[in-house]
Design a protein around this motif. Structure first.
Motif, mmCIF file in Angstrom:
data_model
loop_
_atom_site.group_PDB
_atom_site.id
_atom_site.type_symbol
_atom_site.label_atom_id
_atom_site.label_comp_id
_atom_site.label_asym_id
_atom_site.label_seq_id
_atom_site.Cartn_x
_atom_site.Cartn_y
_atom_site.Cartn_z
ATOM 1 N N LEU A 13 16.001 59.167 48.721
ATOM 2 C CA LEU A 13 18.400 59.347 48.521
ATOM 3 C C LEU A 13 18.370 60.126 46.308
ATOM 4 N N ASP A 14 17.065 59.999 45.862
ATOM 5 C CA ASP A 14 17.254 59.995 44.269
ATOM 6 C C ASP A 14 17.970 61.758 44.625
ATOM 7 N N ARG B 208 21.720 45.235 42.938
ATOM 8 C CA ARG B 208 20.913 45.145 42.059
ATOM 9 C C ARG B 208 19.502 44.601 42.383
ATOM 10 N N SER B 209 20.430 43.560 42.282
ATOM 11 C CA SER B 209 19.619 42.271 41.607
ATOM 12 C C SER B 209 18.882 42.334 43.701
ATOM 13 N N SER B 210 18.943 42.261 45.004
ATOM 14 C CA SER B 210 18.282 42.321 46.239
ATOM 15 C C SER B 210 17.341 43.804 46.444
ATOM 16 N N LYS B 211 18.112 44.322 45.933
ATOM 17 C CA LYS B 211 17.154 45.403 45.579
ATOM 18 C C LYS B 211 15.371 45.502 44.753
ATOM 19 N N LEU B 212 15.784 44.554 43.551
ATOM 20 C CA LEU B 212 14.541 44.258 42.945
ATOM 21 C C LEU B 212 13.650 43.472 43.428
ATOM 22 N N ASP B 213 13.954 42.233 44.493
ATOM 23 C CA ASP B 213 13.737 41.323 45.456
ATOM 24 C C ASP B 213 13.051 42.450 46.674
ATOM 25 N N TYR B 214 13.561 43.304 46.923
ATOM 26 C CA TYR B 214 12.739 43.668 48.141
ATOM 27 C C TYR B 214 11.613 44.527 47.217
ATOM 28 N N LYS C 1 20.044 50.719 48.347
ATOM 29 C CA LYS C 1 19.485 52.145 47.482
ATOM 30 C C LYS C 1 20.833 52.428 47.983
ATOM 31 N N VAL C 2 20.890 52.768 49.113
ATOM 32 C CA VAL C 2 22.611 54.054 49.304
ATOM 33 C C VAL C 2 23.309 52.624 49.113
ATOM 34 N N GLN C 3 23.592 51.885 49.496
ATOM 35 C CA GLN C 3 24.705 51.264 48.924
ATOM 36 C C GLN C 3 24.743 51.595 48.095
ATOM 37 N N LYS D 234 23.882 53.626 45.653
ATOM 38 C CA LYS D 234 24.728 55.136 45.022
ATOM 39 C C LYS D 234 26.391 55.644 45.631
ATOM 40 N N MET D 235 26.114 54.470 46.332
ATOM 41 C CA MET D 235 27.787 54.370 47.064
ATOM 42 C C MET D 235 28.869 54.023 46.503
ATOM 43 N N ALA D 236 28.234 52.612 45.926
ATOM 44 C CA ALA D 236 28.833 52.023 44.862
ATOM 45 C C ALA D 236 29.588 52.719 43.579
ATOM 46 N N VAL D 237 27.937 53.047 43.280
ATOM 47 C CA VAL D 237 28.328 53.838 42.140
ATOM 48 C C VAL D 237 29.237 54.644 41.647
ATOM 49 N N HIS D 238 29.046 55.532 43.069
ATOM 50 C CA HIS D 238 29.782 56.644 42.836
ATOM 51 C C HIS D 238 31.613 56.775 42.941
ATOM 52 N N LEU D 239 31.571 54.869 44.119
ATOM 53 C CA LEU D 239 33.020 54.303 44.457
ATOM 54 C C LEU D 239 33.555 53.935 42.473
ATOM 55 N N ILE D 240 33.158 53.465 41.838
ATOM 56 C CA ILE D 240 33.184 52.738 40.269
ATOM 57 C C ILE D 240 33.529 53.913 39.549
ATOM 58 N N SER D 241 33.030 55.084 39.478
ATOM 59 C CA SER D 241 33.182 56.389 38.688
ATOM 60 C C SER D 241 34.702 57.070 39.367
ATOM 61 N N LYS D 242 34.779 57.460 40.779
ATOM 62 C CA LYS D 242 35.701 57.144 40.930
ATOM 63 C C LYS D 242 37.226 56.587 40.809
ATOM 64 N N LEU D 243 36.506 55.157 40.701
ATOM 65 C CA LEU D 243 37.876 53.850 40.595
ATOM 66 C C LEU D 243 37.859 54.351 39.080
ATOM 67 N N GLN D 244 37.320 54.428 38.175
ATOM 68 C CA GLN D 244 37.621 54.629 36.599
ATOM 69 C C GLN D 244 38.523 55.282 36.292
#
Length: 180
Positions: free
Chosen positions: A64-65, A127-133, A158-160, A162-172
């Motif tokens: 995914l990276d 990110r918190s859930s990702k660290l827990d898992y 991880k997938v979510q 990446k998608m959230a970061v991508h969406l946030i950058s478009k929103l910015q």
């Protein structure tokens, strides 16, 4: 005393109110996991992807990276999951993010700003859930089925993310261009 009239105005107001409530319900779906996808749609898509589920103990060779934008992948490039329900969740999430990307193009600045705040807050939870898992998987105390379930959940995070970061950058970008 109120003149009751012929009742047509009351019916029009009722139908307008019903439409407003339906629209409000649709607007409140701010998370990718809340997005609706018809069960028959999910089953149809899953049926066309027979080899996209992992057997217990199998590993997905997708890194995914290395993927810049998951939304640009074709069906064969999607990550593989152990459970069909996780694959369905993934498909709903992809559909939701694609819809939001299209919406950004025509959205008012206030709506974009609101979605930006919501997605930024949701990203913290992801990110918190990702660290827990990740921590759970490192303990080594899980049964094989628990382990594959946690790997699925970690991959979903991880997938979510990446998608959230991508969406946030478009929103910015939209927010900055809208304020000029």
């Amino acid at each position: 005393m109120i003149n009751p009239g012929n009742g047509t105005q009351v019916e029009e107001i009722d139908s307008d109110l019903d439409l407003d409530l339906e629209n409000e319900k649709e607007m409140k779906k701010t998370s990718a996991f809340e997005a609706d996808m018809d069960d028959s749609e999910v089953e149809a898509v899953l049926a066309t992807m027979p080899g996209n589920l992992l057997m217990e103990g199998e590993e997905d060779d997708l890194n995914l990276d290395e993927i810049e934008n998951i939304l640009e992948l074709n069906d064969q490039g999607y990550p593989k999951f152990t459970l069909a329900k996780n694959k369905a969740r993934f498909l709903r999430m992809v559909s939701w993010y694609r819809g939001k990307e299209e919406w950004i193009e025509v959205a008012p600045l206030s709506g974009v700003t609101k979605l930006f705040k919501q997605q930024t807050k949701e990203l913290e939870g992801i990110r918190s859930s990702k660290l827990d898992y990740e921590m759970e998987l490192e303990t080594g105390t899980l049964t094989p089925s628990q382990r594959s379930y946690r790997r699925d959940e970690l991959k979903m995070c991880k997938v979510q993310e990446k998608m959230a970061v991508h969406l946030i950058s478009k929103l910015q970008v939209k927010i900055k261009s809208g304020r000029r």
